[in-house]
Design an enzyme around this catalytic site. Structure first.
Site, mmCIF file in Angstrom:
data_model
loop_
_atom_site.group_PDB
_atom_site.id
_atom_site.type_symbol
_atom_site.label_atom_id
_atom_site.label_comp_id
_atom_site.label_asym_id
_atom_site.label_seq_id
_atom_site.Cartn_x
_atom_site.Cartn_y
_atom_site.Cartn_z
ATOM 1 N N LYS A 1 8.287 -4.184 17.265
ATOM 2 C CA LYS A 1 8.535 -4.084 16.493
ATOM 3 C C LYS A 1 7.758 -3.722 15.138
ATOM 4 C CE LYS A 1 4.691 -7.928 15.741
ATOM 5 N NZ LYS A 1 3.796 -8.873 15.045
ATOM 6 N N PHE B 1 12.984 -5.393 3.812
ATOM 7 C CA PHE B 1 14.142 -5.683 4.666
ATOM 8 C C PHE B 1 12.929 -6.507 6.461
ATOM 9 C CE2 PHE B 1 16.871 -4.544 8.349
ATOM 10 C CZ PHE B 1 17.006 -5.802 8.635
ATOM 11 N N ARG C 1 2.111 -12.788 1.099
ATOM 12 C CA ARG C 1 2.688 -11.476 0.975
ATOM 13 C C ARG C 1 2.178 -10.800 -0.416
ATOM 14 N NH1 ARG C 1 3.142 -9.155 5.290
ATOM 15 N NH2 ARG C 1 4.617 -10.783 5.961
ATOM 16 N N ASP D 1 10.999 -11.629 8.414
ATOM 17 C CA ASP D 1 9.919 -11.585 9.074
ATOM 18 C C ASP D 1 9.038 -12.552 8.485
ATOM 19 O OD1 ASP D 1 7.558 -11.144 12.000
ATOM 20 O OD2 ASP D 1 6.744 -11.083 8.877
ATOM 21 N N PHE E 1 -2.538 0.375 15.618
ATOM 22 C CA PHE E 1 -2.606 0.012 13.808
ATOM 23 C C PHE E 1 -2.099 -1.996 13.781
ATOM 24 C CE2 PHE E 1 0.816 -1.425 10.235
ATOM 25 C CZ PHE E 1 -0.413 -1.273 9.030
ATOM 26 N N ASP F 1 8.733 -10.483 20.286
ATOM 27 C CA ASP F 1 7.537 -11.575 19.465
ATOM 28 C C ASP F 1 8.901 -13.068 18.978
ATOM 29 O OD1 ASP F 1 5.238 -11.332 16.672
ATOM 30 O OD2 ASP F 1 7.490 -13.055 17.247
ATOM 31 N N ASP G 1 8.665 -16.272 10.455
ATOM 32 C CA ASP G 1 7.035 -16.545 11.008
ATOM 33 C C ASP G 1 6.424 -17.901 10.307
ATOM 34 O OD1 ASP G 1 7.109 -14.853 12.618
ATOM 35 O OD2 ASP G 1 5.935 -13.633 10.827
ATOM 36 N N LYS H 1 0.406 -1.330 -0.095
ATOM 37 C CA LYS H 1 0.001 0.249 -0.288
ATOM 38 C C LYS H 1 0.384 1.176 0.012
ATOM 39 C CE LYS H 1 -2.122 -1.272 4.120
ATOM 40 N NZ LYS H 1 -1.765 -2.734 4.143
ATOM 41 N N ASP I 1 -3.693 -5.231 12.675
ATOM 42 C CA ASP I 1 -2.974 -7.131 11.654
ATOM 43 C C ASP I 1 -3.132 -7.923 12.731
ATOM 44 O OD1 ASP I 1 -0.921 -7.288 9.677
ATOM 45 O OD2 ASP I 1 0.183 -8.394 11.728
ATOM 46 N N ASP I 2 -2.944 -8.256 14.130
ATOM 47 C CA ASP I 2 -3.816 -9.478 14.666
ATOM 48 C C ASP I 2 -4.753 -9.539 14.199
ATOM 49 O OD1 ASP I 2 -0.642 -8.960 15.329
ATOM 50 O OD2 ASP I 2 -1.393 -9.357 17.963
HETATM 51 C C1 GPP Z 1 4.936 -7.583 11.906
HETATM 52 O O1 GPP Z 1 4.399 -8.463 12.296
HETATM 53 C C2 GPP Z 1 6.750 -7.156 11.880
HETATM 54 C C3 GPP Z 1 7.213 -6.922 11.898
HETATM 55 C C4 GPP Z 1 7.660 -6.742 10.037
HETATM 56 C C5 GPP Z 1 9.002 -6.445 11.848
HETATM 57 C C6 GPP Z 1 9.876 -7.485 11.972
HETATM 58 C C7 GPP Z 1 10.738 -7.313 11.810
HETATM 59 C C8 GPP Z 1 11.885 -7.637 11.785
HETATM 60 C C9 GPP Z 1 13.486 -7.669 12.265
HETATM 61 C C10 GPP Z 1 12.586 -8.569 10.593
HETATM 62 P P1 GPP Z 1 3.425 -9.958 11.627
HETATM 63 O O2 GPP Z 1 4.681 -10.839 11.841
HETATM 64 O O3 GPP Z 1 2.525 -9.222 12.180
HETATM 65 O O4 GPP Z 1 3.690 -9.312 10.333
HETATM 66 P P2 GPP Z 1 3.096 -9.745 9.340
HETATM 67 O O5 GPP Z 1 1.612 -10.171 9.478
HETATM 68 O O6 GPP Z 1 2.564 -8.635 7.571
HETATM 69 O O7 GPP Z 1 3.444 -11.091 8.745
HETATM 70 MG MG MG Z 2 0.745 -10.131 11.495
HETATM 71 MG MG MG Z 3 4.669 -12.111 9.765
HETATM 72 MG MG MG Z 4 6.337 -11.750 12.861
#
Ligand code: GPP
Ligand code: MG
Ligand code: MG
Ligand code: MG
Length: 347
Positions: free
Chosen positions: A192, A90, A104, A95, A231, A166, A99, A50, A235-236
Site C-alpha cells: 500500500k 487520488f 488531512r 483512503d 516509512f 489493509d 478510513d 511535503k 506513519d503508524d
Molecule cells: C497509507 O495508509 C496508504 C495509502 C494512502 C494508500 C491508499 C491506497 C488506495 C488504493 C486508496 P494510511 O491509511 O495509514 O495513510 P494515512 O495515515 O495518511 O491515512
Molecule cells: Mg496512517
Molecule cells: Mg488513512
Molecule cells: Mg488507510
C-alpha cells in the site's frame, strides 16, 4: 555536481500542468461550473503536502546524472514528479473516505469539505485520469513511454492490492487480534505504501534518462522496499505518538481496527491481562476505549521499542546502500537522499 530541487522551484511547474488539464476538459465543452469544480480539486488535493515523492524525481534524475538539470530535463522530471503527486492525491482522497478520517494536511479531508461528500470518489478518479493525460501530452514520443505508462499502472495495482489487504484485515464489525501478524503487516505496508512512495520515483527517474535495465530496477527495489516499509512503520507510529500539528492529520488506526505496527508489537509482548485490555478496547469507535489502548501502548513502552526498531533498520539500510553495485548506472546518493529525508521524521 547534482543539484537539489526546492519546493518553490518544484511548485512553479504545477500551474502549467494544471492549465493543460483544464484546457483539456474545456475542449470537451465541459460546463463552467464543472471546470471550476475540477480546478478546485486540482488545487486542494495535490497541493499542501511535503511533496517528498514528487521532488524526489528531479532529485534522483540529477543524482543519477551527477549534474544540474537543463530547463527541459527539469520540466520533464518535475512533470513525472507531479504525476506521482496526482497518484498520491487520488489515493489519499479515497483512503480518507475508507478510513473515515477527519483531517488531512491540516484541513478537513476533501470528502468532508462543504458540498463535496461522495463526489470525492469521482474527483479521485479524475485525479488518476489526469496522470495519463499528462503522460500522453508530454511523453508520447519518449522512448520509454510504454514503460512509464506500465509503471504507473502496475504501481497503482500494487497499491490497491495493499489497500485491499489493509481494509479486509480491519473489519469494522469484527475485532479479532488473531487476524493480525507481522507477516501480514509487511505485505500490507510494502504494497500500500512502499511501491508508490519509494520505488516509483526512482524507477521514473531511470526511465526518463533511458537508463533503466531489469537489473538496476531490481537493485533499486531491493533497497526502496525495506525503506518504504520503514516509512509506513513511522506513519503508524506517528498515528498514535505524533502531534496532529506536525502530521496534519488525526490518528484513526486504533478506532479503525488497523493491523498497525503498534498493535502487532503490543500483541507480541502483552501479558494475558494486557491482551484482555487489547481485546476489550481495540477497534471500536469509542473515545474511552481508544484512550485505554493509548494507555496500554505507554505501559508497554512502545515508543522505546519503536526507537530501537528505527536504529536497527537504519543500520540495515545503511549497509544495503553501502553495498550497492554502481556499475549498472545507479548511484548510492539516490538512496541516501531518500534515507536522510525520512530518518527520525516527526511529520
Ligand atoms: C497509507 O495508509 C496508504 C495509502 C494512502 C494508500 C491508499 C491506497 C488506495 C488504493 C486508496 P494510511 O491509511 O495509514 O495513510 P494515512 O495515515 O495518511 O491515512
Ligand atoms: Mg496512517
Ligand atoms: Mg488513512
Ligand atoms: Mg488507510
Amino acid at each position: 555536481m547534482a543539484q537539489k530541487t526546492t519546493l518553490k522551484e518544484f511548485e512553479s511547474v504545477y500551474p502549467k500542468l494544471e492549465e493543460a488539464l483544464l484546457d483539456h476538459v474545456k475542449s470537451y465543452n465541459l460546463p463552467k461550473e464543472q471546470v471550476a469544480w475540477f480546478k478546485k480539486s486540482l488545487e486542494v488535493n495535490p497541493l499542501g503536502g511535503k511533496c517528498n515523492r514528487g521532488m524526489s524525481v528531479p532529485d534522483s534524475v540529477s543524482l543519477l546524472l551527477e549534474a544540474p538539470l537543463t530547463e527541459d530535463q527539469y520540466f520533464h522530471a518535475a512533470t513525472l514528479g507531479w504525476m506521482t503527486e496526482l497518484l498520491q492525491a487520488f489515493f489519499l482522497v479515497s483512503d480518507d473516505i475508507m478510513d473515515s478520517s477527519i483531517t488531512r494536511r491540516g484541513q478537513p479531508c476533501w470528502y468532508r469539505q462543504e458540498g463535496v461528500g461522495m463526489v470525492a470518489i469521482n474527483d479521485a478518479f479524475m485525479l488518476e485520469a489526469s496522470i495519463y493525460y499528462l503522460l500522453k501530452k508530454y511523453f508520447r514520443s519518449h522512448p520509454a513511454y510504454v514503460d512509464l505508462f506500465e509503471l504507473f499502472q502496475e504501481t497503482t495495482f500494487q497499491t490497491e492490492v495493499g489497500q485491499l489487504t489493509d481494509l479486509l484485515t480491519a473489519p469494522e464489525d469484527k475485532v479479532d487480534l488473531n487476524n493480525f501478524s507481522m507477516e501480514k503487516y509487511s505485505f500490507i505496508v510494502i504494497y500500500k505504501t512502499a511501491y508508490y512512495s519509494f520505488y516509483l520515483p526512482v524507477a521514473l527517474a531511470l526511465h526518463q534518462l533511458n537508463l533503466a535495465t531489469p537489473k538496476n530496477l531490481k537493485q533499486a527495489e531491493a533497497i526502496l522496499i525495506p525503506l518504504g516499509e520503514y516509512f509506513q512503520i513511522q506513519d503508524d507510529y506517528l498515528d498514535n505518538f505524533g502531534l496532529p500539528e506536525h502530521i496534519g492529520k488525526i490518528g484513526t488506526d486504533i478506532k479503525d481496527n488497523k493491523c498497525s505496527w503498534l498493535v502487532n508489537q503490543a500483541i507480541a509482548i502483552a501479558t494475558p491481562e494486557q491482551r484482555k485490555v487489547l481485546e476489550d478496547n481495540y477497534g471500536q469507535k469509542d473515545d474511552a476505549k481508544e484512550a485505554a489502548i493509548k494507555k496500554l501502548y505507554e505501559e508497554l513502552k512502545l515508543k522505546e521499542r519503536y526507537e530501537a526498531f528505527e536504529e536497527k533498520r537504519a543500520g540495515e539500510l545503511r549497509t544495503l546502500i553501502d553495498n550497492i553495485d554502481e556499475s549498472e548506472g545507479l548511484k548510492k546518493t539516490v538512496f541516501t537522499a531518500f534515507f536522510d529525508k525520512i530518518y527520525k521524521r516527526s511529520k
